[in-house]
Design an enzyme around this catalytic site. Structure first.
Site, mmCIF file in Angstrom:
data_model
loop_
_atom_site.group_PDB
_atom_site.id
_atom_site.type_symbol
_atom_site.label_atom_id
_atom_site.label_comp_id
_atom_site.label_asym_id
_atom_site.label_seq_id
_atom_site.Cartn_x
_atom_site.Cartn_y
_atom_site.Cartn_z
ATOM 1 C CG HIS A 289 -2.092 -0.924 1.094
ATOM 2 N ND1 HIS A 289 -2.046 -2.074 0.345
ATOM 3 C CD2 HIS A 289 -3.345 -0.869 1.622
ATOM 4 C CE1 HIS A 289 -3.214 -2.688 0.426
ATOM 5 N NE2 HIS A 289 -4.025 -1.965 1.187
ATOM 6 C CG HIS A 348 2.426 -2.992 6.629
ATOM 7 N ND1 HIS A 348 2.886 -4.214 6.198
ATOM 8 C CD2 HIS A 348 1.378 -2.681 5.827
ATOM 9 C CE1 HIS A 348 2.152 -4.626 5.182
ATOM 10 N NE2 HIS A 348 1.223 -3.716 4.940
#
Length: 396
Positions: A289, A348
């Site tokens: 992303h 993340h």
């Protein structure tokens, strides 16, 4: 010529009555003569106290036949002549546009002029009024986005802003995690239907935008095809980088029995097999992303710089197409930046997001900052001040 009734011959003084009766026997009565006949008979009856000078209420055969035939028209004419014409506006008292009968409590209301309401104007114009209003709102959005995204300062400082927001979001996630929200759910609408196919959205909107704006400025199909090859380069970058990320996660990961990384399953050597057996694969998962949203946002801003030179006639269909694409690309860019911030705050770890953002920045700078300014390349968006290109005014 038709014969006159003996009763009428005996009363020669009734010329007012005899003349229309003769006319009615000779010629078919017209609309105006019908009302004249009935008015004459009414006057004679009122003067002599009855029909035909006989006893009150007695009528001759001709008068009986004529009166029965034209009684409805006579009643309508009498009602129409008895009512005085109403003034259009009040002479004194009340508000303008209010008729006297409405002020006096009469049964009849003032008649609204045709086309006074917005709905009637839109219906009479076949929907053009609504279309024109929608186009005005679209142009306002386009003007706002031009002033926000097309500036050179935005292209200069947006990469640094993305890096700073990624670092700040990552530190916030590690030190003081935010409470869960709708955007922290991976199945939210923006993530499922936009971010998961971010490159497809960017490709589909940039394709017509680059084609229309570049051909409008240059008028050369060959140069337009050359500029469209930037999308092929971007597709190659997207495919290569995502493949690299997948391979890194595969070679650095292992399959576990639970999300707490307990109980290694050595029999499953790939992420796909691990998930099929209900396991949890854990490896160094570079944030795709962060990479893709960075690259897409910077690419859109670079291509929108051509709007400095694009001038279109508002009556031309090209103006509507470019305006719509500018608004769509602007909204898409804000979605990419918003979801980049959500990734920094909710998903993340710091190192994975740093590598993902770094890949996105290198892909952008390697193309628009290093390769595209050279001769053998897809080239930068056309600018008249640097490329001295002929502008097509589309006056046709």
């Amino acid at each position: 010529m038709a014969e006159v009734s003996p009763r009428l011959q005996e009363r020669p003084n009734d010329a007012v009555t005899a003349a229309p009766i003769l006319q009615g026997y000779i010629y078919p009565p017209s609309a105006s003569s019908k009302y004249f006949f009935t008015s004459a008979f009414s006057q004679t009856r009122a003067r002599r106290g009855g029909w035909g000078g006989g006893r009150p209420g007695e009528r001759s055969g001709e008068e009986q036949e004529f009166g029965d035939r034209h009684a409805p028209e006579a009643a309508a004419a009498t009602r129409g002549s008895a009512r005085a014409p109403e003034p259009k506006h009040a002479s004194r008292g009340g508000t303008p546009g209010q008729c006297a009968c409405a002020r006096s409590g009469g049964a009849e209301a003032p008649v609204r002029a045709k086309g006074d309401t917005v709905a009637e104007r839109a219906r009479r114009g076949g929907g053009r009024w609504l279309t024109r209003s929608g186009m005005e709102h679209l142009e306002r959005c386009e003007w706002l986005l031009r002033g926000t995204l097309v500036r050179a300062a935005v292209r200069r400082y947006l990469p640094w802003a993305l890096v700073a927001s990624m670092l700040a979001g990552s530190l916030l996630k590690e030190l003081s995690p935010l409470p869960e929200s709708y955007l922290s759910n991976k199945r939210n609408v923006l993530n499922m239907y936009f971010v998961k196919v971010a490159w497809a959205w960017t490709f589909c909107l940039l394709l017509p935008f680059i084609a229309l704006t570049n051909y409008h400025l240059t008028g050369k199909a060959g140069l337009v095809l050359r500029r469209l090859s930037t999308l092929l380069v971007g597709t190659a970058i997207w495919y290569i980088c995502t493949s690299i990320f997948s391979n890194i996660e595969h070679y650095t990961g292992s399959c576990y029995q639970s999300p707490a990384l307990e109980g290694v399953r050595k029999e499953h050597q790939s992420k796909q097999q691990c998930h099929q057996e209900g396991g949890f694969w854990h490896g160094f998962d570079i944030s795709g992303h962060s990479f893709l949203l960075t690259f897409c946002a910077l690419m859109i801003v670079e291509e929108m710089s051509v709007l400095h030179e694009v001038k279109t006639d508002r009556s031309h269909c090209l103006h509507t197409a470019i305006t719509t694409l500018v608004v769509a690309l602007g909204i898409l860019t804000f979605i990419w930046v918003l979801m980049f911030l959500c990734t920094a705050v909710y998903f993340h770890n710091l190192s994975q997001k740093v590598f993902g953002t770094l890949f996105g920045l290198l892909s952008w700078y390697g193309t628009y900052g290093f390769w595209y300014p050279k001769a053998f390349s897809p080239g930068l968006p056309p600018q008249s001040c640097s490329l001295n290109l002929k502008q097509d005014s589309y006056k046709k």
